[in-house]
Enzyme design. Structure first.
Site, PDB file in Angstrom:
ATOM      1  N   ASP A 267       0.869  -1.166   0.000  1.00 35.34           N
ATOM      2  CA  ASP A 267       0.000   0.000   0.000  1.00 35.34           C
ATOM      3  C   ASP A 267       0.917   1.231   0.000  1.00 35.34           C
ATOM      4  OD1 ASP A 267      -3.246   0.545   1.544  1.00 35.34           O
ATOM      5  OD2 ASP A 267      -2.102   1.762   0.134  1.00 35.34           O
TER       6      ASP A 267
HETATM    7  C1  GLC Z   1      -4.179   4.081  -0.029  1.00 28.36           C
HETATM    8  C2  GLC Z   1      -5.188   3.068   0.221  1.00 28.36           C
HETATM    9  C3  GLC Z   1      -5.292   2.075  -0.889  1.00 28.36           C
HETATM   10  C4  GLC Z   1      -5.196   2.802  -2.212  1.00 28.36           C
HETATM   11  C5  GLC Z   1      -3.804   3.397  -2.305  1.00 28.36           C
HETATM   12  C6  GLC Z   1      -3.572   4.130  -3.618  1.00 28.36           C
HETATM   13  O1  GLC Z   1      -3.776   4.827   1.012  1.00 28.36           O
HETATM   14  O2  GLC Z   1      -5.062   2.368   1.445  1.00 28.36           O
HETATM   15  O3  GLC Z   1      -6.517   1.374  -0.731  1.00 28.36           O
HETATM   16  O4  GLC Z   1      -5.431   1.906  -3.278  1.00 28.36           O
HETATM   17  O5  GLC Z   1      -3.577   4.292  -1.255  1.00 28.36           O
HETATM   18  O6  GLC Z   1      -4.344   5.296  -3.651  1.00 28.36           O
END
Ligand code: GLC
Length: 746
Positions: A267
């Site tokens: 993430d």
């Molecule tokens: C985040 C989220 C994730 C998302 C990623 C990209 O903070 O937890 O679900 O896909 O960033 O935006």
């Protein structure tokens, strides 16, 4: 611009696959580049251009605009040494420009076909803009509506979340991922994020392996079985080992047990956050731990780019682990057809926001709405009888808010609001009196009350649109009090004093505590955040041009203190019942301590939610009868069929989601008091009866036992069939080891 992107001669490719060929020619630095996902910066700044030329950018996220993305791709294909195309990722969570209901709302449709269609539209719209990969579906099981990301989840139940999650994967990816209008899916967040302590985002999660295997993992496995090309790790610290450095999750379970052959992305910054968690000493250690856990691509942070070369040279990361990661990433790019078709040609696609897409969004919104209360059959409204209608509340006419959370590219101008749709329905047949009452859902300013009360006074029927602004749910947007925000309840109470027929439509990103609210209205419909076509969908439902069919994918607590409260709970040794429960107000003063009636409840809330999992009313009425089962016991080699007839004696057409629940009465570990094992949507005309059949196979009853081994255990099972998780019509059967065991159960 269609030259093959790898500058490999056809001859070379004959002997090796393209991926093998590339890996054999890539430098370590270029391999690490494939494992690195850059955060988009809007344009193409020089540092990005130079990194792409050096082959250091495997992926970019949060960059849209087909011209910019085609130019980024051109630099990668034409100006880098090996010409490997970049995979473009984006959060296309519940639509791209045409927004479907939030995922929790889509789960409330209990209709995988409608969900799949919505994901197809999302994929086509996103692909037209140069997106190759979405970070969805999010399939984190959660039982905590304080958690802002419940909005993005598919609810509390593994079976429903599995069916809806796999439908999203199929909708995004289709049967051939290389089709221009398909995008790679990403099952996230692996795993356990939905158990964040106290519903506070990013908080510690403590989940036993057994709970992971029986409750948390199944929707992820369903997405994998549906072909999900990628997974994303969770931010969470899972039992002391953060998910982004957790070999048990991303190596032992995902690869060794489930044979996942796609790639895993971290993430956002979750690799470098291993330091913050207190898991890694420094960035180099964080990179090592994540690579060691087979996290193939690092999102946003750059620990891989800055540390893997030295880790490999110091032999602290085996080179084969790098090659494995790069192979997985290149294979997904190959499946997407990026080597043959690195560029996006919008002309290949229908225009975004076209009528067909809007129809899909409207149907999804119609089927996601849940009718929670409808006293005196207040709904549907009768256009012939209404002379004047008051439309009140902060969410009656706000396209932005109705799109909900995770709406990066949603086009507000395309949204049709409930007020607009009601005006269209009204034509000049009846008057409409409009007032917001409060400026926003959080507003504490009551100056608008008078105007709202005046509008209500002029009307014979009042429809209120209240709930939560979009920003009150979603990532990092958790609430400790989940009543209607602001002074909405007070406005409702004032309006209710007029004694008018009052309907409340709630738009929210989570279950709200409505125990007080429900008393102020005759009817209450839950629309979640219904997306672009929320207005026409709600208007059709209010006026009976469609009948509500949604069912709750998550329990609604009476009050926040009941959380977690969910249907598939364990029985405990002293389960509460209506006989054993005594409300706090009914306990005599100076009552003496007694062990009689001491069971599992809250004195001030009881032991049941306000609305149970699977609950939802219709304008039609459904009667269940003639329940039968094909046998009383069956062996592990057989199946058992359960049938029921469903009748609609009402004058309304309606769709009922017939649900099958099962309870394993005694197990190697204690089992939930009931578990959803099947559901079928059945449309019934007035007076119609239909037969609904469920087949239960022994493996449907399997579970991970006290040794975390998957078993199918003979024994007694109860089952129920009905329109929600409190269904009472049921029976029992035995799963037996073999036929001669039958005598013992006779
Ligand atoms: C985040 C989220 C994730 C998302 C990623 C990209 O903070 O937890 O679900 O896909 O960033 O935006």
């Amino acid at each position: 611009m269609t030259r093959s992107a790898t500058k490999s001669s056809p001859v070379e490719l004959e002997t090796k696959s393209r991926v093998d060929d590339l890996i054999s020619r890539m430098t370590l630095r270029e391999k690490i580049g494939q494992m690195t996902q850059f955060a988009g910066q809007g344009g193409i700044p020089n540092n990005l251009r130079e990194s792409i030329k050096k082959g250091l950018v495997g992926s970019i996220l949060n960059q849209v605009g087909v011209d910019t993305l085609n130019e980024i791709q051109r630099i990668a294909v034409d100006e880098s040494r090996l010409g490997i195309p970049i995979i473009i990722g984006r959060d296309v969570i519940h639509g791209f420009q045409t927004m479907m209901p939030i995922p929790l709302g889509q789960a409330a449709s209990w209709n995988p076909k409608v969900v799949e269609k919505g994901a197809e539209v999302a994929a086509a719209e996103a692909a037209r803009y140069g997106v190759h990969w979405t970070f969805a579906p999010m399939v984190d099981i959660t039982r905590d509506p304080r958690w802002g990301r419940i909005a993005e989840s598919l609810g509390e139940d593994p079976f429903l979340a599995s069916r809806v999650g796999e439908a999203m994967v199929k909708g995004f990816q289709g049967k051939d991922l290389s089709q221009p209008d398909r995008i790679a899916a990403c099952a996230k967040h692996f795993a356990g994020y939905g158990y964040s302590e106290a519903g506070r985002d990013y908080a510690y999660v403590n989940i036993s392996e057994n709970e992971l295997r029986n409750i948390v993992f199944p929707p992820f496995k369903a997405c994998l079985d549906a072909g999900a090309a990628t997974f994303m790790t969770a931010f969470s610290d899972l039992n002391g080992v953060p998910a982004t450095g957790n070999e048990f999750l991303t190596k032992r379970v995902l690869r060794d047990e489930w044979k996942f052959d796609g790639f895993v992305v971290s993430d956002w910054d979750s690799v470098i956050q291993l330091i913050t968690h207190g898991f890694s000493e420094n960035e180099k250690e964080a990179a090592r731990e994540a690579v060691q856990a087979w996290v193939d691509m690092e999102m946003a942070s750059r620990t891989y780019l800055q540390n893997i070369e030295s880790l490999v040279k110091e032999e602290r990361i085996p080179m084969e682990n790098i090659d494995r990661a790069v192979r997985a990433i290149l294979s997904v790019k190959e499946k997407l057809g990026l080597f043959e078709r690195p560029y996006t040609n919008p002309e290949l696609f229908p225009v975004n926001g076209n009528e067909k897409y809007m129809d899909v969004a409207k149907e999804a919104a119609i089927q996601s709405c849940v009718l929670l209360k409808n006293d005196y059959q207040t709904l549907p409204l009768n256009r012939d009888k209404i002379k004047s209608l008051a439309v009140i509340g902060p969410l009656a006419d706000d396209g932005f808010e109705q799109m909900g959370t995770w709406t990066f590219d949603g086009v507000e101008e395309w949204c049709q609001t409930p007020l607009q749709a009601i005006r269209e329905k009204a034509g000049d047949e009846f008057e409409i009196h409009v007032a917001k009452g409060v400026d926003t859902t959080r507003s504490k300013d009551k100056h608008g009350f008078a105007e709202a009360i005046d509008a209500a006074r002029k009307a014979d029927t009042v429809v209120m649109f209240m709930g939560e602004e979009a920003i009150l749910s979603g990532e990092a947007h958790c609430r400790a009090d989940i009543d209607l925000p602001g002074v909405q309840n007070e406005l409702l109470r004032e309006i209710s004093k007029l004694g008018k027929s009052t309907i409340l439509v709630v738009m929210a990103g989570r279950p709200l505590t409505l125990d007080q609210t429900r008393h102020y209205v005759n009817s209450m419909m839950y629309a979640w955040h219904p997306g672009t076509m929320g207005g026409p969908a709600i208007a059709d439902l209010l006026f009976g041009d469609a009948t509500p069919s949604g069912k709750l994918p998550v329990s609604f607590p009476k009050m926040v203190g009941q959380i977690p409260i969910y249907y598939n709970q364990r029985n405990s040794g002293k389960p509460a019942s209506h006989d054993s429960f005594t409300h706090i107000d009914h306990i005599p003063s100076r009552a003496t301590q007694t062990s009689v009636g001491n069971t599992a409840f809250h004195m001030d809330a009881g032991f049941e939610p306000l609305y149970p999992f699977g609950f939802g009313l219709s304008y039609a009425h459904f009667e269940y009868y003639n329940l039968r089962q094909s046998k009383d016991s069956f062996t592990k080699k057989e199946t058992i069929e359960i049938q029921v007839d469903v009748h609609n004696p009402s004058r309304y057409q309606g769709a009922e989601v017939v649900q099958l629940y099962v309870r394993d009465v005694a197990g190697n570990i204690t089992r939930p008091v009931k578990e959803l094992k099947g559901f079928k949507r059945v449309n019934l005309d007035p007076g119609e009866t239909k037969n609904v059949s469920f087949k239960i196979k022994p493996r449907d009853l399997s579970f991970y036992d006290r040794n975390n081994k998957l078993i199918i255990e003979p024994g007694l099972f109860y089952f129920w069939v009905g329109g929600n998780s409190n269904a009472e019509l049921g029976g029992k059967f035995h799963l037996i080891e073999n036929l001669d065991q039958n005598q013992n159960n006779a």
